[in-house]
Design a protein around this motif. Structure first.
Motif, mmCIF file in Angstrom:
data_model
loop_
_atom_site.group_PDB
_atom_site.id
_atom_site.type_symbol
_atom_site.label_atom_id
_atom_site.label_comp_id
_atom_site.label_asym_id
_atom_site.label_seq_id
_atom_site.Cartn_x
_atom_site.Cartn_y
_atom_site.Cartn_z
ATOM 1 N N ILE A 88 0.864 -1.183 0.000
ATOM 2 C CA ILE A 88 0.000 0.000 0.000
ATOM 3 C C ILE A 88 0.898 1.229 0.000
ATOM 4 C CG2 ILE A 88 -1.514 1.400 1.456
ATOM 5 C CD1 ILE A 88 -3.084 -1.013 2.145
ATOM 6 N N VAL A 89 0.561 2.191 -0.837
ATOM 7 C CA VAL A 89 1.236 3.485 -0.826
ATOM 8 C C VAL A 89 0.251 4.510 -0.287
ATOM 9 C CG1 VAL A 89 2.419 5.255 -2.151
ATOM 10 C CG2 VAL A 89 2.607 2.873 -2.841
ATOM 11 N N THR A 90 0.565 5.111 0.860
ATOM 12 C CA THR A 90 -0.267 6.192 1.390
ATOM 13 C C THR A 90 0.434 7.513 1.137
ATOM 14 O OG1 THR A 90 0.732 6.131 3.600
ATOM 15 C CG2 THR A 90 -1.159 4.694 3.195
ATOM 16 N N THR A 91 -0.362 8.533 0.892
ATOM 17 C CA THR A 91 0.173 9.872 0.652
ATOM 18 C C THR A 91 -0.456 10.822 1.657
ATOM 19 O OG1 THR A 91 0.421 9.401 -1.707
ATOM 20 C CG2 THR A 91 0.444 11.713 -1.045
ATOM 21 N N ARG A 92 0.366 11.429 2.493
ATOM 22 C CA ARG A 92 -0.106 12.367 3.508
ATOM 23 C C ARG A 92 0.606 13.705 3.356
ATOM 24 N NH1 ARG A 92 -2.974 9.839 7.515
ATOM 25 N NH2 ARG A 92 -2.684 7.595 7.714
ATOM 26 N N TYR A 93 -0.063 14.746 3.842
ATOM 27 C CA TYR A 93 0.580 16.055 3.919
ATOM 28 C C TYR A 93 1.379 16.118 5.216
ATOM 29 C CZ TYR A 93 -2.787 17.333 0.307
ATOM 30 O OH TYR A 93 -3.530 17.387 -0.842
ATOM 31 N N SER A 94 2.647 16.435 5.124
ATOM 32 C CA SER A 94 3.431 16.660 6.338
ATOM 33 C C SER A 94 3.550 18.148 6.642
ATOM 34 C CB SER A 94 4.812 16.027 6.231
ATOM 35 O OG SER A 94 5.457 16.388 5.038
ATOM 36 N N LYS A 95 3.450 18.992 5.605
ATOM 37 C CA LYS A 95 3.349 20.444 5.763
ATOM 38 C C LYS A 95 2.470 20.960 4.628
ATOM 39 C CE LYS A 95 7.962 20.985 7.825
ATOM 40 N NZ LYS A 95 9.325 21.599 7.685
#
Length: 841
Positions: A88-95
């Motif tokens: 699974i590839v998750t994409t989150r905002y870190s900034k």
């Protein structure tokens, strides 16, 4: 991509003459040799030697992928053993730029991928979509595979073969720097924020770190942005309060994003097949098999993998509590204010008692984040985190990332908005201030606010454990028990923390009920639902497991009706509602109104703060009106209600039943008394003259008309007509009965000749307009009318008959009416009805 392949083929064709075979005399006879120019490594086709790519300058780290950095290039070394393994590839905002309604730590997307070798020394990244499955040993497997080809999202040149010849090396620099779908912002989000192309020289890979089961990539991305015209333009698709980020004024938006590559288990967790009588989130796909006569849709619950340790298996079989191999741990974002952290942790740990029902102790923990540990990363997929979001939105939410093959939860990031404290403050004041002195001010003491945070924390954690809202749980509590101090403090006012049953607004002054009888908590249903989802059965397969847990449900519901699950998605069952309490909406709401009548006169004093410009008073008065409106909505849903009780074939009784006739009749009588008769207690001029300009619409009038329009709406009237046909008119609360009761309540002045106040005049005009819309629908597409089957039922006939009868009553009353405004009003109403009955004159 297709053009790229053509170029590669053409380049290969051009190079052929340079590699033409030549003969050279040799001691052993003639042998072909390659031209000297082709011997140079710079022109050699295919992977280079490992040391030529991963040079002595490389900084390397091992993990899921071995990551190499050479100068400004990033390389993944992927073992052959991981090819065709699902991840699974998750994409989150870190900034992220402020003001857009999205916050650091929130997820942008997730995809399932596999790596596979392709032709011409290429490594493909495919995005996996699980729609249909079949066992690879069956004949139908090939047909399923041929009809579910996964797209190739990216193609990488294999730069080198690993030292042990069991891995491949690819350059991922441009892949992550570029705007590629599996790892970047979705087209939907771009449209939402008016983002266009990514700006290459302002986008770069910030860091890549690799761990045993995951690899984490941080990328700074900058996009061109074109804000809509106007300085206060709003974000498309967002609420009116959300405007464009200030960064958009610069024509660009910069974000830092984190991609987590998470290896899924080689052997998927055993599935627990979904049961609509237990509220779990679910995933599904179609299953094909050679022995079937029809395809099977397999729906399965989403949950964590909890298993006894090997050495404790015998203890577990004997019924002893054991610790799981891998407990569920949630970390608290270090950005969380210190004084609230312990309450968030308590809300997490409260679930331990539920897991004990499933046979596990110490199965779930809340922990402080270790800010000194450099190996821990808030976006790292190995850690589940309660992320603290600096938002003025009063909200919190609990999502999860799970394996689409089995429903196994891999990780979860709970979103905790700072302003959720305002939400719980307003709820608690309007629902309990009559009985709890601590609720009578605008800023609660830390201990009270902490306990409010604790219950919201438990609710959101419940979602991340797989549990859906159980909006029906509170309907299993008898209303009078909510005033029984001993009972409610022992059992709680609802059996589930997953219900939207905030606080015990039924409790009255003098009942002596304390905090434990006012607050929600982990209840009987929650413990039972965790047992259903997490207790292993040791069954041979999913079908056998389903039979075992089906018996659990049948036996448990027969023994304890408080375990009932009422879905959040049923629009017709009055037992499944948000923000309600008790088994009778009318009785519970009457108690609630008694408390609101106590609260309203005190609001000016309780909301007083130095230099406040009546903002507090306005906020809490509108919150009180909103609570009153909720009570009206709870009652309204009973009219034309249909009970839906999912059952297995072993259980007696029907799944669908009408709401009992006496309850529906009681509901209409309640609306006539508490809402349609002008609620003078709510029209407190000492408050309204300070907060509400009379040029605007009165909130009470708006509420009256909204409830009336819903009561007399075409779908509800149609539903009542159809229900009478299905279940029999003898025992049904028929449409005609309902219309008579509503008319007698709203038009009671026709018999008394009393003056009709302004609120009633507005309500009565709204009544005529609502029925006019039934018999003279305007601009209703033919397909909508057909879909609702509205125009072929008794609803239109009843509406017309009611208007004809009403006009006769109005005309008869005009002569005996002495109040001038009332007479004007009735004369106007008579003409409106006349036009409605004969719109063409």
């Amino acid at each position: 991509m297709f053009k790229k392949c053509l170029v590669l083929v053409a380049a290969a064709a051009v190079s052929l003459p340079a590699t033409a075979k030549k003969k050279k005399k040799h001691k052993g006879g003639d042998m072909p040799v390659v031209a000297a120019k082709a011997d140079s490594s710079s022109n050699k086709k295919g992977p280079k030697a490992f040391s030529k790519v991963i040079t002595d300058k490389a900084v390397s780290q091992k993990g899921l992928f071995t990551v190499h950095k050479v100068d400004d290039k990033w390389y993944f070394e992927i073992p052959d053993s991981l090819l065709q393994r699902e991840m699974i590839v998750t994409t989150r905002y870190s900034k992220i730029a402020g003001g857009g309604g999205t916050y650091a730590g929130e997820m942008e997307g997730r995809k399932t991928i596999v790596w596979e070798k392709g032709p011409n020394n290429r490594l493909f990244l495919r995005v996996v979509t699980v729609i249909s499955v079949a066992d690879s040993t069956t004949d139908i497997f090939k047909a399923v595979s041929n009809s579910n080809l996964n797209p190739i999202a990216e193609s990488f040149e294999i730069k080198a073969i690993g030292k042990d010849s069991n891995s491949v090396v690819i350059d991922v620099t441009d892949f992550f720097k570029g705007d590629n779908q599996p790892v970047s912002i979705s087209p939907y989000t771009k449209r939402r924020y008016n983002l266009s192309s990514q700006i290459g020289d302002r986008s770069y890979v910030s860091s890549i770190n690799s761990y045993p089961i995951n690899t984490e990539v941080k990328v700074v991305r900058t996009f061109n942005s074109t804000p809509p015209a106007g300085p206060q333009a709003q974000v498309p698709g967002m609420p009116p309060s959300v405007t464009l980020p200030a960064a958009w004024e610069a024509g660009a938006v910069t974000v830092e994003m984190n991609n987590s590559f998470i290896l899924l288990p080689k052997v998927p967790m055993a599935k627990r097949l979904y049961d609509p009588r237990v509220g779990y989130f679910a995933d599904d796909y179609q299953v094909f098999d050679d022995q079937q006569q029809k395809a099977e849709e397999q729906i399965f619950a989403v949950r964590w993998r909890l298993e006894p340790k090997d050495e404790d298996m015998e203890k577990w079989k004997r019924g002893e509590l054991v610790e799981p191999k891998k407990p569920i741990i949630y970390y608290i974002d270090p950005a969380t204010p210190q004084k609230w952290r312990k309450y968030l942790i308590q809300g997490i740990n409260d679930w331990q008692v539920a897991f004990e029902r499933a046979g596990f102790k110490n199965a779930i923990w809340g922990k402080e984040w270790n800010a000194t540990d450099s190996t821990m990363n808030l976006e790292d997929a190995r850690f589940s985190v309660v992320r603290y979001l600096p938002s003025d939105i009063p909200n919190a939410y609990g999502p999860n990332v799970h394996d689409p093959r089995s429903g196994e939860i891999i990780e979860s990031h709970i979103g905790w908005y700072h302003n959720v404290m305002k939400l719980v403050h307003d709820w608690y004041m309007v629902q309990t201030a009559a009985v709890d002195p601590r609720a009578r001010k605008m800023e609660f003491d830390d201990e009270l606010m902490g306990q409010l945070i604790r219950f919201v924390s438990s609710h959101e954690v419940g979602h991340t454990l797989g549990l859906r809202h159980n909006m029906g749980s509170s309907s299993r509590t008898p209303v009078e028990k909510l005033r029984d101090k001993a009972w409610v403090e022992a059992n709680g006012h609802t059996a589930s923390i997953m219900d939207y049953a905030r606080f015990n607004y039924v409790a009255q002054p003098g009942d002596g009920i304390g905090e434990t009888g006012l607050f929600p908590r982990i209840g009987d249903y929650d413990k039972w639902a965790i047992m259903w989802g997490y207790k292993p059965t040791m069954a041979k397969n999913e079908k056998e497991d389903q039979k075992i847990v089906n018996k659990w449900v049948n036996d448990s519901l027969a023994a304890n009706p408080r375990l009932w699950f009422g879905t959040e998605t049923n629009p017709f069952d009055p037992r499944s509602q948000t923000e309600d309490l008790g088994d009778n909406s009318m009785k519970a709401s009457e108690y609630g109104i008694m408390n609101l009548k106590r609260i309203v006169p005190q609001l000016p004093e309780w909301t007083k703060e130095e230099a406040d410009k009546y903002e507090n008073l306005s906020t809490m008065y509108m919150a009180t009106v909103g609570q009153f409106g909720r009570y009206m909505g709870h009652v309204l849903k009973n009219v034309g209600g249909i009970y839906e009780t999912p059952k297995s074939i072993e259980q007696p009784g029907d799944v669908y039943e009408p709401t009992p006739k006496d309850i529906q009749k009681e509901a209409v009588a309640f609306l006539n008394k508490q809402l349609f008769a002008t609620p003078e207690w709510l029209l407190n001029t000492s408050i309204l003259n300070k907060i509400a300009n009379p040029a605007g619409a009165e909130s009470v009038t708006t509420l009256q008309i909204n409830i009336l329009n819903s009561l007399l709406s075409a779908p509800r009237m149609n539903r009542m007509a159809v229900s009478a046909n299905r279940f029999g008119a003898k025992d049904a609360y028929t449409l005609d009965m309902m219309m008579d009761d509503v008319k007698n309540g709203i038009w009671s002045e026709l018999n008394t000749h009393k003056p009709i106040d302004g609120y009633r005049r507005s309500l009565q005009k709204a009544y005529v307009e609502a029925l006019n819309k039934i018999i003279n629908p305007a601009d209703v597409p033919a397909n909508v009318a057909i879909a609702a089957n509205m125009w072929n039922t008794d609803a239109v006939s009843v509406a017309r008959g009611q208007l004809m009868s009403l006009r006769k009553q109005v005309d008869a009353a005009i002569a005996g009416t002495t109040d001038k405004m009332s007479k004007y009003h009735l004369t106007d109403v008579s003409e409106r009805i006349k036009k409605a009955l004969n719109p063409k004159g």
